[in-house]
Design a protein around this motif. Structure first.
Motif, PDB file in Angstrom:
ATOM      1  N   UNK A   1     -10.612  -2.674-100.196  1.00 14.72           N
ATOM      2  CA  UNK A   1     -10.000  -3.825 -99.536  1.00 14.72           C
ATOM      3  C   UNK A   1     -10.462  -5.093-100.235  1.00 14.72           C
ATOM      4  N   UNK A   2      -9.534  -6.023-100.370  1.00 15.55           N
ATOM      5  CA  UNK A   2      -9.841  -7.238-101.094  1.00 15.55           C
ATOM      6  C   UNK A   2     -10.902  -8.075-100.395  1.00 15.55           C
ATOM      7  N   UNK A   3     -10.892  -8.102 -99.062  1.00 16.72           N
ATOM      8  CA  UNK A   3     -11.882  -8.933 -98.366  1.00 16.72           C
ATOM      9  C   UNK A   3     -13.293  -8.381 -98.533  1.00 16.72           C
ATOM     10  N   UNK A   4     -13.452  -7.047 -98.508  1.00 19.07           N
ATOM     11  CA  UNK A   4     -14.790  -6.484 -98.723  1.00 19.07           C
ATOM     12  C   UNK A   4     -15.233  -6.651-100.176  1.00 19.07           C
ATOM     13  N   UNK A   5     -14.291  -6.644-101.095  1.00 19.30           N
ATOM     14  CA  UNK A   5     -14.610  -6.890-102.502  1.00 19.30           C
ATOM     15  C   UNK A   5     -15.130  -8.319-102.671  1.00 19.30           C
ATOM     16  N   UNK A   6     -14.460  -9.281-102.058  1.00 15.04           N
ATOM     17  CA  UNK A   6     -14.941 -10.654-102.118  1.00 15.04           C
ATOM     18  C   UNK A   6     -16.285 -10.816-101.428  1.00 15.04           C
ATOM     19  N   UNK A   7     -16.456 -10.154-100.266  1.00 11.09           N
ATOM     20  CA  UNK A   7     -17.728 -10.240 -99.541  1.00 11.09           C
ATOM     21  C   UNK A   7     -18.868  -9.631-100.344  1.00 11.09           C
ATOM     22  N   UNK A   8     -18.570  -8.582-101.123  1.00  8.19           N
ATOM     23  CA  UNK A   8     -19.602  -7.943-101.939  1.00  8.19           C
ATOM     24  C   UNK A   8     -20.113  -8.894-103.013  1.00  8.19           C
ATOM     25  N   UNK A   9     -19.211  -9.566-103.693  1.00  6.92           N
ATOM     26  CA  UNK A   9     -19.627 -10.518-104.729  1.00  6.92           C
ATOM     27  C   UNK A   9     -20.433 -11.665-104.129  1.00  6.92           C
ATOM     28  N   UNK A  10     -20.010 -12.150-102.953  1.00  6.91           N
ATOM     29  CA  UNK A  10     -20.749 -13.239-102.304  1.00  6.91           C
ATOM     30  C   UNK A  10     -22.140 -12.787-101.880  1.00  6.91           C
ATOM     31  N   UNK A  11     -22.261 -11.546-101.366  1.00  3.78           N
ATOM     32  CA  UNK A  11     -23.553 -11.048-100.897  1.00  3.78           C
ATOM     33  C   UNK A  11     -24.529 -10.871-102.049  1.00  3.78           C
ATOM     34  N   UNK A  12     -24.065 -10.317-103.170  1.00  3.68           N
ATOM     35  CA  UNK A  12     -24.953 -10.142-104.319  1.00  3.68           C
ATOM     36  C   UNK A  12     -25.398 -11.500-104.850  1.00  3.68           C
ATOM     37  N   UNK A  13     -24.468 -12.459-104.907  1.00  2.00           N
ATOM     38  CA  UNK A  13     -24.822 -13.808-105.355  1.00  2.00           C
ATOM     39  C   UNK A  13     -25.871 -14.428-104.437  1.00  2.00           C
ATOM     40  N   UNK A  14     -25.681 -14.263-103.125  1.00  2.00           N
ATOM     41  CA  UNK A  14     -26.637 -14.814-102.155  1.00  2.00           C
ATOM     42  C   UNK A  14     -28.015 -14.191-102.327  1.00  2.00           C
ATOM     43  N   UNK A  15     -28.068 -12.877-102.544  1.00  2.00           N
ATOM     44  CA  UNK A  15     -29.361 -12.199-102.707  1.00  2.00           C
ATOM     45  C   UNK A  15     -30.056 -12.642-103.989  1.00  2.00           C
ATOM     46  N   UNK A  16     -29.291 -12.839-105.049  1.00  2.00           N
ATOM     47  CA  UNK A  16     -29.895 -13.304-106.290  1.00  2.00           C
ATOM     48  C   UNK A  16     -30.438 -14.720-106.138  1.00  2.00           C
ATOM     49  N   UNK A  17     -29.693 -15.588-105.450  1.00  2.00           N
ATOM     50  CA  UNK A  17     -30.158 -16.968-105.254  1.00  2.00           C
ATOM     51  C   UNK A  17     -31.405 -17.018-104.398  1.00  2.00           C
ATOM     52  N   UNK A  18     -31.538 -16.099-103.435  1.00  2.00           N
ATOM     53  CA  UNK A  18     -32.748 -16.069-102.609  1.00  2.00           C
ATOM     54  C   UNK A  18     -33.952 -15.542-103.380  1.00  2.00           C
TER      55      UNK A  18
ATOM     56  N   UNK B   1     -39.427 -26.112 -98.013  1.00  2.00           N
ATOM     57  CA  UNK B   1     -39.291 -26.161 -99.472  1.00  2.00           C
ATOM     58  C   UNK B   1     -40.630 -26.587-100.071  1.00  2.00           C
ATOM     59  N   UNK B   2     -41.277 -25.675-100.771  1.00  2.00           N
ATOM     60  CA  UNK B   2     -42.599 -25.927-101.339  1.00  2.00           C
ATOM     61  C   UNK B   2     -42.474 -25.991-102.856  1.00  2.00           C
ATOM     62  N   UNK B   3     -42.886 -27.109-103.417  1.00  2.00           N
ATOM     63  CA  UNK B   3     -42.795 -27.293-104.863  1.00  2.00           C
ATOM     64  C   UNK B   3     -43.597 -26.211-105.582  1.00  2.00           C
ATOM     65  N   UNK B   4     -42.949 -25.568-106.558  1.00  2.00           N
ATOM     66  CA  UNK B   4     -43.607 -24.509-107.316  1.00  2.00           C
ATOM     67  C   UNK B   4     -43.261 -23.118-106.837  1.00  2.00           C
ATOM     68  N   UNK B   5     -42.761 -22.996-105.596  1.00  2.00           N
ATOM     69  CA  UNK B   5     -42.316 -21.691-105.102  1.00  2.00           C
ATOM     70  C   UNK B   5     -40.932 -21.386-105.666  1.00  2.00           C
ATOM     71  N   UNK B   6     -40.569 -20.078-105.651  1.00  2.00           N
ATOM     72  CA  UNK B   6     -39.263 -19.695-106.165  1.00  2.00           C
ATOM     73  C   UNK B   6     -38.141 -20.279-105.309  1.00  2.00           C
ATOM     74  N   UNK B   7     -37.088 -20.705-105.990  1.00  2.00           N
ATOM     75  CA  UNK B   7     -35.913 -21.255-105.310  1.00  2.00           C
ATOM     76  C   UNK B   7     -35.329 -20.221-104.343  1.00  2.00           C
ATOM     77  N   UNK B   8     -34.811 -20.705-103.197  1.00  2.00           N
ATOM     78  CA  UNK B   8     -34.206 -19.826-102.194  1.00  2.00           C
ATOM     79  C   UNK B   8     -33.198 -20.617-101.378  1.00  2.00           C
ATOM     80  N   UNK B   9     -31.994 -20.071-101.207  1.00  2.00           N
ATOM     81  CA  UNK B   9     -30.986 -20.697-100.348  1.00  2.00           C
ATOM     82  C   UNK B   9     -31.452 -20.704 -98.889  1.00  2.00           C
ATOM     83  N   UNK B  10     -32.174 -19.685 -98.471  1.00  2.00           N
ATOM     84  CA  UNK B  10     -32.676 -19.638 -97.098  1.00  2.00           C
ATOM     85  C   UNK B  10     -33.654 -20.777 -96.837  1.00  2.00           C
ATOM     86  N   UNK B  11     -34.470 -21.092 -97.837  1.00  2.00           N
ATOM     87  CA  UNK B  11     -35.406 -22.209 -97.675  1.00  2.00           C
ATOM     88  C   UNK B  11     -34.653 -23.525 -97.523  1.00  2.00           C
ATOM     89  N   UNK B  12     -33.550 -23.695 -98.265  1.00  2.00           N
ATOM     90  CA  UNK B  12     -32.748 -24.908 -98.125  1.00  2.00           C
ATOM     91  C   UNK B  12     -32.152 -25.003 -96.722  1.00  2.00           C
TER      92      UNK B  12
END
Length: 716
Positions: free
Chosen positions: A156-173, A234-245
Motif C-alpha cells: 500500500x502506498x500509504x504504508x510505503x510512505x510511512x516506512x520512509x518517514x519512520x526510518x528517517x525519523x529513527x536516523x535523525x534521533x 538540548x545539551x550542547x555536545x550531545x548527539x542531535x535528536x528530533x525528540x530533544x527538539x
C-alpha cells in the motif's frame, strides 16, 4: 466535569441562493468491494448520498454532478491502485432515476488480485558501521524493526510512505540530521509480487551546537530564560535528536508567556559536525481576562454559574504569575423543582442557595533552580452538598518539580478551615457526629492541616481526547500531628489509566482505569466528611448519580396519605411508607475500575460502551474490617454513550444500568427500610415491603438501577 453551557460559533449555516441544477443523490452503492471497505472508497470521492439527517438545520442534501461523477469513477480505480490492487477496474456504473428530482447510483468494481510484498532490500545502512561515532549494533538493528511494510503484506502506498518517514525519523534521533530515505518498488504484474528497494543516505552524525533565540523586537522575556529552558532538553555536545527538539519546544511553551513557539535545527556545520538550534518565539499578552458561564445537571444536583479569571503572567517581573479566578452560582439539591416546591406546612423538600469560590494564586518560576517553581494559593468558598452546606476556605503552598513535560512532583502544605451545617432541607438536618464532628452543641468546625505529595507521570498522546499512552498518578496526605489540625489521618489515592488504539486511523480505542483510595484515622476519631471518598457520576462509577455511591444516612420517612391528608394504614395498623430518602456521607475506602471501548463513527461522532465497577466502604482498605474487593458492596454497571467532538472537548452522553450483583448500600440507621424495587430514571421505585436487611435488597439500593450523565470531556 459537569455539563458546561458553552456557546461555540464554529460555523454559520446558510442557505445558498442558487439551487443546484442536478438531482438529489438518494443512495450510492458500490458492489464487488470485498477486500477494500466500501466506506473508505466513499470517503475519497466527491459524490455522496444525502444523509438521513439532511432535514435538520445543519444538514443538507447532496446533489449529482455529471463531471464530478466521471472524475469519481477514475478516483475509485486510483484508490484501488494505492491500496495495492493494480488490476482493479470499474466494470460498470448506473444512474437510476427516482422520480424527477432524485437518482440512485450504483457502481460495480472488479478488484482483481492484490500485489504482495515479496521482499524488502535496504541499502545504505552499511555506512553506519564505520567511524568512532558509529551507533551500537542494537541501535542499528532498531532502525529497521517493526516497519509498516512487511514481506507478505499487501503493498500500500500509504504504508510505503510511512516506512520512509519512520526510518528517517529513527536516523535523525540517532544524530543523522540530514538523513534521506528514498527508494522504488518494482512490481511484477504477472506474479503480482513487489520488491521494495530502500535507498538510505544517513549523512554525517551531528551533535548539538549553540542555541539561538528569535523573538519580538522589544521582548519582555530575557533570552537567557528561554535558553535555560531549552537546555533542559538540548545539551550542547550531545548527539542531535528530533525528540530533544520536541521536548525543548514543550518546555519553552510551558513557560506560559508565548503565543507561538517553534524549535528547529539551523544550518548544519559539516566541518565540525554540529547543528545549531533556533528557538523562534512570539510573546502573547501578559494580561488576560476570561469570562464564561455554565450549568451542572445531575439527578442529585443542579447548578447554574458564571466564571471569571484574570491573569498577570509577568507580575512584578521575572515571569511571576498572579491569577485571580472566581465562580459564582446558585445550586439546587436535588433539583430545581424539588428545592422550590413547598409542602402544605410551608417547608421545602430540598435546598438551594448561593455557592461561590474565589481564588488568588501566585506562581514563581525558577525557584532555586530551573525545573522548580513555587506555587501558593488562598481560596474562600461557600457550597452546598447533599448531606451538608459549608463555608470557609483553604491555603495551599508548595513547590512543583517538573524535570520533564510528562513528569511532576508537587509537595505542598495545606490548611483548610470550614464551618459545616448538616442542613438537608428546611426541617431536616444531619447530626454533627455523622459529619465527623463530636461537638455536643451541634456546631461542626473542621480544621484540616496536612502535608500532601502528588506525583504524576502522564504519557497520553492527548490529555483531552487520549487514544494511546498511559497516566500514573499518586497522592498521599498526612494530616494532624505534628501539623496541628483536629484530625490525625493518612490518605492515599493512586490513579492508573491506560489507552490503546487499533486500526490505521485509530478508530477503535480501549481505555482502562483503576483508582483506589484509603483513609486511615490515626487517633481513633471518625474521619471528617470533607476528607472522605465519594463515587458516582459522569467521571467515576456511572451506575450511580453524582456522589450517590457512598454509605448513607436516612432522612425522616414520609407516609402515604388520602385526599384529606390522613395517613394511610396497612392491615396491621402501621402507616404505609411512601418514601424514605437518604443522603451520602462518604466512606474511608474507594475502588473504581472502568473498561471502555470508543469507536469513531464519523470525524466528529464517537460511540462508546463501558463496564464500570465501584466500591466506597465505611472502613479503610486494610485491616480485618476492610471491604471485600468484588464482594457484596462492590457494584457493577454496564452502559453506552455518544460523544460529539468539539474544540473544548467531547460533549458526552452516557446511559448506565447497574447489574443486580451485591446488596444494598450501607445505611447508618439499622431500622431503615429498603425499597423493594429500584426502577430506572426516577420511575418504578417502590416501598411495598418492610425489609431492613441490605442483603435482601437489590444491588445499590436505595438508588435506582439506571443513571444518565451529560458532560463535557471524557470520563477518564
Amino acid at each position: 466535569m459537569p455539563l458546561a453551557l458553552v456557546v461555540l460559533l464554529t460555523a454559520c449555516a446558510t442557505t445558498s441562493s442558487t439551487q443546484p441544477s442536478g438531482p438529489k443523490v438518494k443512495s450510492l452503492d458500490i458492489e464487488g468491494a470485498k477486500q477494500v471497505d466500501d466506506g473508505d472508497i466513499k470517503d475519497r470521492i466527491l459524490t455522496s448520498a444525502t444523509p438521513w439527517y439532511a432535514f435538520w438545520p445543519f444538514g443538507k442534501a447532496h446533489y449529482f454532478d455529471t463531471n464530478a461523477w466521471q472524475a469519481d469513477l477514475r478516483r475509485i480505480e486510483r484508490f484501488y491502485q494505492a491500496e495495492g490492487f493494480y488490476q482493479a477496474q470499474v466494470e460498470s456504473n448506473e444512474i437510476i432515476p427516482e422520480g424527477d428530482k432524485a437518482v440512485r447510483l450504483k457502481v460495480v468494481v472488479n478488484e482483481g488480485a492484490p500485489t504482495l510484498i515479496d521482499r524488502i532490500e535496504p541499502h545504505g545502512l552499511e555506512a553506519l558501521e564505520k567511524g568512532e561515532d558509529a551507533p551500537t549494533k542494537r541501535q542499528r538493528e532498531l532502525i529497521l524493526e517493526e516497519l509498516p511494510v512487511r514481506a507478505g503484506d499487501v503493498f500500500r502506498e500509504d504504508t510505503w510512505g510511512a516506512t520512509k518517514e519512520l526510518i528517517t525519523e529513527r536516523l535523525k534521533d540517532l544524530g543523522y540530521a540530514e538523513a534521506e530515505v528514498t527508494g522504488e518498488v518494482r512490481v511484477d504484474v504477472a506474479t503480482q509480487k513487489a520488491i521494495v528497494d530502500l535507498q538510505i543516505v544517513p549523512g554525517l552524525r551531528y551533535r548539538f551546537g549553540n542555541i539561538f533565540i528569535a523573538t519580538d523586537a522589544n521582548p519582555q522575556v530575557p533570552p537567557r530564560r528561554i535558553i535555560e529552558q531549552t537546555q533542559g532538553a538540548v545539551i550542547k555536545g550531545e548527539y542531535f535528536s528530533e525528540k530533544a527538539l520536541a521536548e525543548a519546544q514543550a518546555r519553552v511553551f510551558r513557560m506560559g508567556v508565548f503565543g507561538a513557539v517553534k524549535v528547529n535545527r539551523g544550518a548544519p556545520d559539516r566541518q565540525n559536525a554540529t547543528v545549531p538550534v533556533v528557538v523562534d518565539v512570539r510573546e502573547s499578552p501578559f494580561h488576560s481576562l476570561r469570562l464564561g458561564g455554565g450549568i451542572g445537571v445531575d439527578a442529585a444536583r443542579q447548578e447554574g454559574r458564571v466564571l471569571g479569571e484574570w491573569s498577570n503572567r509577568n507580575f512584578r517581573g521575572g515571569l511571576r504569575r498572579l491569577t485571580l479566578r472566581g465562580r459564582l452560582g446558585y445550586a439546587f439539591i436535588p433539583n430545581i423543582l424539588t428545592a422550590l416546591r413547598s409542602d402544605p406546612d410551608g417547608t421545602q423538600d430540598g435546598k438551594s442557595g448561593i455557592v461561590f469560590e474565589a481564588t488568588t494564586e501566585f506562581e514563581q518560576p525558577r525557584f532555586l533552580f530551573r525545573d522548580l517553581r513555587l506555587q501558593a494559593s488562598v481560596t474562600a468558598e461557600k457550597g452546598l452538598q447533599q448531606a451538608y452546606q459549608f463555608y470557609g476556605g483553604y491555603l495551599k503552598t508548595g513547590v512543583i518539580w517538573q524535570p520533564h513535560d510528562s513528569f511532576s512532583v508537587f509537595p505542598s502544605y495545606n490548611l483548610q478551615l470550614y464551618r459545616l451545617e448538616g442542613k438537608v432541607s428546611a426541617d431536616e438536618t444531619v447530626p454533627p457526629i455523622i459529619l465527623g464532628c463530636d461537638n455536643p452543641d451541634g456546631k461542626c468546625d473542621v480544621a484540616l492541616s496536612f502535608l500532601e505529595v502528588a506525583f504524576a507521570w502522564d504519557r497520553r498522546d492527548d490529555r483531552t481526547e487520549p487514544r494511546d499512552g498511559y497516566y500514573v498518578g499518586f497522592s498521599i496526605q498526612k494530616g494532624g500531628k505534628p501539623f496541628f489540625g483536629n484530625y490525625d489521618y493518612v490518605r492515599l489515592l493512586p490513579d492508573l489509566r491506560f489507552y490503546y488504539s487499533i486500526g490505521e486511523k485509530k478508530d477503535l480505542t480501549m481505555a482502562v482505569k483503576l483508582r483506589m483510595g484509603t483513609l486511615n484515622s490515626l487517633d481513633g476519631k471518625p474521619s471528617s466528611i470533607v476528607t472522605r471518598f465519594f463515587s458516582g457520576g459522569a467521571t467515576s462509577m456511572r451506575g450511580f448519580n453524582g456522589q450517590r455511591l457512598s454509605p448513607m444516612t436516612p432522612l425522616t420517612p414520609s407516609y402515604k396519605t388520602d385526599d384529606d391528608g390522613n395517613t394511610l394504614l396497612d392491615a396491621n395498623g402501621n402507616p404505609i411508607l411512601d418514601e424514605w430518602n437518604t443522603v451520602p456521607v462518604g466512606g474511608n475506602s474507594l475502588v473504581e475500575t472502568s473498561v471502555e471501548l470508543r469507536y469513531m463513527l464519523t470525524g466528529s461522532l464517537m460511540l462508546a460502551v463501558f463496564y464500570d465497577t465501584g466500591l466506597v466502604g465505611t472502613e479503610n482498605l486494610v485491616g480485618k474490617n476492610a471491604p471485600q474487593l468484588f464482594g457484596p458492596e462492590h457494584y457493577h454497571a454496564v452502559g453506552g454513550g455518544l460523544r460529539y467532538l468539539t474544540v473544548v472537548g467531547p460533549i458526552r452522553l452516557d446511559i448506565a444500568r447497574r447489574l443486580n450483583i451485591g446488596r444494598g448500600l450501607p445505611v447508618s440507621d439499622p431500622a431503615y427500610i429498603y425499597p423493594s424495587s429500584g426502577g430506572c430514571l426516577g420511575f418504578g421505585r417502590k416501598f411495598d415491603k418492610t425489609s431492613t436487611s441490605p442483603d435482601a435488597a437489590f444491588a445499590g439500593a436505595p438508588e435506582g438501577l439506571c443513571a444518565v450523565h451529560i458532560s463535557i470531556g471524557e470520563a477518564f
